[in-house]
Design an enzyme around this catalytic site. Sequence first.
Site: not given
Length: 710
Positions: A48, A72, A76-77, A139, A259
């Site tokens: 990711h 990034h 957080e993770d 992201d 059109d």
Amino acid sequence: MFTIDDLADRLGGYLPQSEIQQVKRAFYYAEQAHDGQRRRSGEPYVTHPLAVANILANMHMDHQSLMAAMLHDVIEDTGVGKEALAEQFGKPVAELVDGVSKLTQIAFEDKAVAQAENFQKMVLAMSRDIRVIIVKLADRLHNMRTLGALRPEKKRRIARETLEIYARIASRLGINTIRVELEDLSFQALHPMRAERIKRAVSSARGNRRSAIRQIQNTLQQSLDDEGLAGTVVGRQKHLLSIYKKMRDQRKSFNEIMDVFGFRIITEDVDSCYRILGVVHNLYKPVPGRFKDYIAIPKANGYQSLHTTLFGANGMPIEVQIRTREMEAMANNGIAAHWLYKAGQTQHPIAEGSHARARSWIKGLLEMQRHAGDSLEFIEHVKNDLFPDDIYVFTPKGDIMELPQGATVIDFAYSVHTDIGNSTIACRIDRHLAPLSTRLESGQTLEIITAPGARPNLSWLNFVATAKARSAIRHALKHQQHTEAVQLGRRLLNKSLAEFETSLEELPEGPLAALLGELGLKNEDVLLESIGLGTRVAHVVARRLLDLQHGERPADKGEPRAHGPILISGAEGMVIKFARCCHPLPGDTVIGHLSVGKGIVVHRAECRNLGELRNDPDKLFALEWSDDIAEDFPVALRLEVESRRGLVAELAGVVTDADANIERIGIEERDARLATVNLTLAVRNRVHLARIIKRLRNLSHVGRITRLGN
């Protein structure tokens, strides 16, 4: 599978080797930090951040942005902190990562307060470094590309949030490639069946029209070549959400929208753009009123191009956009083009201008944030401001001001400066006086007339269109109400203290400080404001102050002395209001009712709406009119009259001759001969009213006249 080496090869086209090595080092660090973590699809999690960095590489973003993209999710993770990142990769990268990490979980239909506060964090992070939002957009784009593994309801929530905020921010920053893909992916997640049907229909129509498109494209290209103009003609495709919105909003069929043939002509310089415009207008007749020059006057996000619509063969409409290569890069990458040119060590005015506009927009967001009462009010302003089409008006000096469609004179005044908006009293549009609520049109010249003592009017909130104006007006009204409430609170408290032969000014500081501490209030003004707005009773506060001063009940000091009523002049503003039920006038005997959050509401003494409040002396106040009242007050009359032609004109003439105004008039027919007229007049006082009633009674067809008020 896309690898870090593939990314490094791509970066080699515009970054030096030393910076590419730093990006690779950030990738290996993220790979180690996310070791063992997997996405919902089952892929290693590090795919990711690598994909996000690849999106930024396509936009030629700088190496620090790419490193932040790699890292990034680390804060957080994983267990890695901001300080550790700063030590490894430098403070700018750590700040970027920290800023992006704070922009998570903006949940737009649910948990409104948490969502609003998260958005405030985003604005603060963007104000420190605008690259934060570009990394966040990349992201979000990759997350939207990989929504397939999520539950349907979560897909819809993320898609709605993407449409409401992220796609609109991409539009505001001019990053068209990301905006279009975010909108189409969101549309497919929210309405999968509609998106699939439109996609199939577009594919089929494109196949059927291929020869017609090729013929028009060849004709345009041949015309440029014949005139010796360098330019490339390319077909322009409508994206899914755009087609769906036009079908829904304009109530057109798919065939009517498809059109229209769209083409884009890319050339070398601005001079060629205008020369090519002449060529295409010679080739096909232009549609009147459908030409727009965004080169001379760019859009708010920096977009520049010439737009024209032509009558093609057999009356077939052709839309043509003409722009330079730099403008094309700006249209696709917006503010990111600032770094695209920076990477090539050149400064381009279009890219620099886009960067300046983005900073100006964020500065406006910060100003709204300071003025907003809370995070929910702030998010309401921002969502209203994301982001309508613009109109362009001129100041008297010829400067161009950009405003949204539907903007009024007041919006213009606040866009010039908040202080000018607050003190606006009138306006000239193209040298003619115009109402402040006038909706503006492109090309108008505006001159704002101000006065030193002027203040915003609450009614302005009914017609302003910009979030900046709405936020500034509310802020000014709150400040005005606070000031007036403090002044009224001081008068009420002094009135209660006068019963015990003292005043706020005569009290020592000790009791007041003790009371503020007891109530948990910051200062004296907060206490006085709460009294003025009716949330605290002045009599109770006065007794407590004296308790703290003497350590005894104030009643022990003996009988309180008599005290006079509060004087009202009609100019107290937002904290003294006049009741609509009985319409009190100067000269009437009046009573004040303390209403929580509103201050004192003035009633006539006989008003039945006071009811049980008459038994609560803490909430009722004796009032007297000041001798120098200069304003008009509304009063309601009922007239029983004989029906006749010209009745309204005759009544209006009598009222006008008596130097009064009619604010409202209504007629109810009782039978073929008699009618009841309900009049609301603006008068100065009871004497003025009596003079008007006397003149009305002199009319032969007017019977009984009654002043209304329960």
